[in-house]
Write an enzyme that holds these catalytic residues in place. Structure first.
Site, PDB file in Angstrom:
ATOM      1  N   HIS A 224     -11.611 -15.119   7.005  1.00 54.61           N
ATOM      2  CA  HIS A 224     -10.658 -14.323   6.237  1.00 54.61           C
ATOM      3  C   HIS A 224     -10.775 -14.677   4.768  1.00 54.61           C
ATOM      4  CE1 HIS A 224      -6.946 -11.882   6.014  1.00 54.61           C
ATOM      5  NE2 HIS A 224      -6.669 -12.646   4.974  1.00 54.61           N
TER       6      HIS A 224
ATOM      7  N   ASP B 175       3.966  -8.538  10.772  1.00 58.62           N
ATOM      8  CA  ASP B 175       3.204  -8.585   9.520  1.00 58.62           C
ATOM      9  C   ASP B 175       3.010  -7.186   8.960  1.00 58.62           C
ATOM     10  OD1 ASP B 175       1.621  -9.822   7.427  1.00 58.62           O
ATOM     11  OD2 ASP B 175      -0.033  -8.717   8.333  1.00 58.62           O
TER      12      ASP B 175
ATOM     13  N   ARG C 138       6.683  -6.026   1.378  1.00 57.92           N
ATOM     14  CA  ARG C 138       6.388  -6.949   0.271  1.00 57.92           C
ATOM     15  C   ARG C 138       5.623  -6.235  -0.830  1.00 57.92           C
ATOM     16  NH1 ARG C 138       2.930 -11.045   2.965  1.00 57.92           N
ATOM     17  NH2 ARG C 138       2.712 -11.950   0.902  1.00 57.92           N
TER      18      ARG C 138
ATOM     19  N   SER D 296       1.715 -14.371   6.779  1.00 59.20           N
ATOM     20  CA  SER D 296       0.993 -13.112   6.999  1.00 59.20           C
ATOM     21  C   SER D 296      -0.425 -13.365   7.521  1.00 59.20           C
ATOM     22  CB  SER D 296       0.959 -12.355   5.661  1.00 59.20           C
ATOM     23  OG  SER D 296       0.028 -11.325   5.683  1.00 59.20           O
TER      24      SER D 296
ATOM     25  N   LYS E 165      -1.658 -13.342  11.799  1.00 56.84           N
ATOM     26  CA  LYS E 165      -2.671 -12.366  12.242  1.00 56.84           C
ATOM     27  C   LYS E 165      -3.815 -13.084  12.958  1.00 56.84           C
ATOM     28  CE  LYS E 165      -3.313 -10.291   8.203  1.00 56.84           C
ATOM     29  NZ  LYS E 165      -2.528  -9.813   7.106  1.00 56.84           N
TER      30      LYS E 165
END
Ligand code: URA
Length: 433
Positions: free
Chosen positions: A83, A162, A169, A184, A188
């Site tokens: 990520h 999320d 957000r 968040s 995930k």
């Protein structure tokens, strides 16, 4: 049990929640017993007063458990995920996923779409004709077993907390909060089912975290909470003071990723993929150390296995695998123009976010979540930090479907590049591991 209003007041007055309080907030929001305006108030209170380490971990666990947890345990081996916190020109997943899979470590990743100045992997993949980013669970498992790589959109029932909280957000000025970002990202990853994760925290003008201190604090929290929730995590901080590689825009980035899989990519992108990939091979127990991992990756590129895995992956998700050999099959916006340097000298810096915004102005990004996107639009930089440049020499090529978009994009780009008299050092790619 406290009411939702009492929980908002607790956070407004900087009192610590219990695990049960946080579970109640998350489940009430996902179950629609807590309207957006109440969650927005709580998010702002959390943004301003922060969350403790324990609260951050509880929030992450509650968010991960708010929907279906993907179970990949039937796939043998250690399954890897990767990520990035988001940047400009960051097409690393397009290279890393098939590259690492070609060395025997399965990669399963749920990706997102671009928003604001940062691009999203799903949009880039959708620029490959036919590529489908939504897969049913059994198709995902079969592809992971057969091809070793799968990149999909997060399905609606995975981590719904999320999905709702991130959208809120984004429109309430509460994105740049370390505990909320950790919740968040890690929720995930926990719900996504991979065993180990490499997290690339971007630092610099094109990243959400502009300073090294902010990025370091985020990296430490990501690692701590990820490990607490049972994942192996390696966190790196890498440069985003200029776009990664040269291409910014969806199909242009796919093209650059394919060149990188052939061993012909830009130096910074290639180096980042080799370094992150070596870590993934060590985490996946396919290499004893990173030096060996790096060599395995280089061999795979040289022998064409990385590109063959890319073709197999694209084909498995319905895309046209011939793009690997014929980039003209990718969409390209119909008009191009060259932006030239206003003076001679050396490229000394970028406002990378500004470069991303210039690509957006050409149609490559969205202004709002539901806006359309021009998959063939964007720009290719002809010079990067450290390069010498003559006056009137090409600085970038812009691509758009409407030539009227060029003026604003050119202006934004020129305002985002610094040209100085003396040579500048190339930025260090790795800030910290
Ligand atoms: N990326 C995410 O997935 N979540 C955030 O909150 C920020 C970046």
């Amino acid at each position: 049990m406290k009411s939702i209003i009492e929980l908002i007041e607790d956070k407004r007055d900087a009192r610590e929640h219990t695990a049960e309080d946080i579970e109640r907030l998350v489940s009430a929001y996902v179950g629609s017993q807590m309207p957006d305006y109440q969650m927005a108030a709580w998010l702002m209170a959390a943004f301003l007063n922060g969350l403790s380490s324990a609260e951050t971990a509880w929030l992450t666990r509650s968010m991960a458990g708010s929907g279906r947890m993907v179970d990949l345990s039937s796939v043998p081996g250690i399954i890897l995920d990767k990520h990035s916190t988001g940047g400009v020109g960051d097409k690393t997943t397009l290279v890393l996923a098939p590259l690492v899979a070609s060395c025997g470590v399965p990669v399963a990743k749920m990706s997102g779409r671009g928003l604001g100045h940062t691009g999203g992997t799903l949009d880039k993949l959708e620029s490959i004709p036919g590529f489908c980013v939504t897969l049913a669970y059994d198709a995902l498992l079969r592809q992971l077993l057969d091809v070793g790589v799968v990149v999909t959109a997060q399905s609606a029932d995975v981590d719904p907390a999320d999905k709702k909280m991130y959208a809120l957000r984004d429109v309430t000025g509460t994105v740049q909060s370390i505990p909320l970002i950790v919740g968040s990202i890690i929720s995930k990853k926990v719900a996504g089912g991979a065993d180990a994760i490499v997290l690339d925290v971007k630092v610099g003008s094109g990243a959400f975290m502009k300073t090294e201190a902010q990025a370091r604090a985020l990296a430490h929290e990501l690692q701590r909470v990820g490990e607490l929730l049972g994942k192996k995590v390696v966190c790196v901080m890498t440069d985003m003071s200029q776009p990664l590689g040269r291409a910014v825009g969806n199909s242009l980035e796919v093209c650059e990723a394919i060149r990188t899989l052939k061993g012909e990519g830009p130096r910074d992108l290639t180096e980042l993929c080799l370094a992150l990939g070596a870590k993934m091979l060590v985490l996946g127990e396919a290499a004893q150390d990173e030096r060996i991992g790096r060599q395995l990756l280089l061999d795979s590129i040289a022998e064409g296995r990385a590109l063959a895995t890319f073709r197999a992956w694209v084909s498995a998700q319905g895309g046209d695998p011939r793009v690997a050999d014929d980039p003209s099959l990718l969409p390209v916006a119909g008009f191009a123009t060259v932006v030239t340097a206003p003076r001679g000298g050396f490229v000394t810096g970028f406002d990378a976010e500004g470069v991303g915004r210039s690509a957006m102005l050409l149609g490559a990004g969205r202004q709002t979540k539901d806006a359309g996107i021009d998959l063939g639009a964007g720009l290719v930089l002809e010079a990067k930090i450290g390069d010498a440049i003559d006056a009137e020499a090409p600085l970038a090529t812009l691509y758009a479907s409407d030539p009227e978009l060029f003026d604003a994009a050119r202006e934004k780009l020129l305002a985002s590049v610094e040209i100085g008299d003396g040579p500048a050092e190339e930025p260090v790619l790795f800030h910290e591991v």
